[in-house]
Write an enzyme that holds these catalytic residues in place. Structure first.
Site, short mmCIF file in Angstrom:
data_model
loop_
_atom_site.label_atom_id
_atom_site.label_comp_id
_atom_site.label_asym_id
_atom_site.label_seq_id
_atom_site.Cartn_x
_atom_site.Cartn_y
_atom_site.Cartn_z
N GLY A 28 0.79 -1.22 0.00
CA GLY A 28 0.00 0.00 0.00
C GLY A 28 0.82 1.26 0.00
CB CYS A 29 3.67 2.32 1.37
SG CYS A 29 4.83 3.68 1.60
N GLY A 30 4.12 3.52 -1.77
CA GLY A 30 5.09 3.65 -2.85
C GLY A 30 6.36 4.34 -2.46
CB CYS A 32 7.59 2.29 2.57
SG CYS A 32 5.88 2.49 3.03
CG HIS A 51 3.12 1.78 -5.06
ND1 HIS A 51 4.23 0.98 -5.18
CD2 HIS A 51 2.47 1.38 -3.95
CE1 HIS A 51 4.26 0.13 -4.17
NE2 HIS A 51 3.21 0.34 -3.40
#
Length: 281
Positions: free
Chosen positions: A122-124, A126, A194
């Site tokens: 869920g994170c591009g 991090c 992402h």
């Protein structure tokens, strides 16, 4: 070869790339039953540049060459596809490693960024080591493209039909690129929004598609990293089916990127550069 399963309803289903079969217990008012279901694969994908580990993405293991190139372009690791060579994609028990070679000058700049932590599904962004590398300014988009609302909704409808992995699993995002008339040229899927956009950007670069000549549609919120990646790639309009964030709007405004949210049911809300999206008459 894609596997086939028979689910609890007795339907025979093929497994698209990126899906795996798993056994489950299905509970209902009629009791419990054992069935098989297709779920989206999610595994660690390690990106290595010039034999140095840079990032680990939690991604769906399909279209990995697209992912490697798209990530490298959208994160400004390389300036064009010609600066990247994919040396190998190797699978192990721990995950997948993609080994790439970039020019020494690019490798030196990359080393100063210092990103080597995981980037989860869920994170591009991090794993970025500092605020400056996270909030870098993309180049201002020079494309004069304007599109009509009908073209936008045509592309969104087409994207809905081009998601075999999500249709099978219900667990993935998609990103698509359409021409100015709304004809969907490419679509890619992944558990990470992402990652889906990176795969799309990489596929566009491999096929020589001009990013300034069309627009992108995504099945997620319009987060900062998606706006950043679209702007870095030179895509002049990004439309998401859900909401944007404040930082995404600010970036889009400064980068000359048209940013639209809530693009569904033949409506949308335009948060930056509405002049690119022509109203229907």
């Amino acid at each position: 070869m894609n596997a086939r399963i028979r689910d609890a309803a007795g339907c025979d289903r093929a497994s698209p790339d990126g899906a795996v079969a798993r056994t489950l217990q299905r509970l209902s008012a009629d009791g419990a039953s054992i069935a098989q279901d297709l779920v989206a694969a999610e595994i660690p994908v390690a990106l290595h540049y010039n034999d140095e580990s840079f990032a680990v993405l939690m991604a769906t293991p399909c279209d990995l060459a697209d992912l490697a190139l798209g990530f490298s372009l959208s994160e400004a690791i390389v300036g064009d596809a010609g600066e990247l060579r994919i040396d190998g994609i190797a699978e192990s028990l721990e995950g997948i490693a993609i080994r790439m070679t970039i020019p020494d000058s690019r490798a030196d700049a990359l080393a100063r960024r210092g990103r080597n932590l995981p980037g989860y599904g869920g994170c591009g962004i991090c794993g970025s080591a500092d605020i400056q590398s996270t909030l870098r300014a993309p180049p201002r988009i020079e494309s004069p493209l304007r599109i009509g609302q009908a073209a936008l909704h045509r592309a969104l409808a087409a994207l809905h039909r081009r998601q075999p992995l999500n249709a099978a699993t219900g667990a993935t995002h998609a990103a698509g690129f359409a021409n100015a008339d709304g004809g969907l040229l490419l679509a890619r899927e992944d558990v990470g929004r992402h990652n889906a956009l990176d795969k799309l950007i990489g596929a566009m670069a491999m096929q020589g598609i001009d990013a300034g000549g069309g627009f992108a549609v995504v099945t997620s919120r319009a987060s900062y990293e998606l706006a950043m990646k679209a702007a870095q790639a030179g895509i002049p309009l990004l439309a998401a089916i859900s909401a944007p964030t404040s930082l995404a709007i600010a970036l889009a405004d400064s980068a000359n990127l048209c940013l639209a949210g809530f693009a569904r049911d033949r409506q949308c809300a335009v948060y930056a550069h509405p002049e690119r999206l022509e109203q229907q008459r």
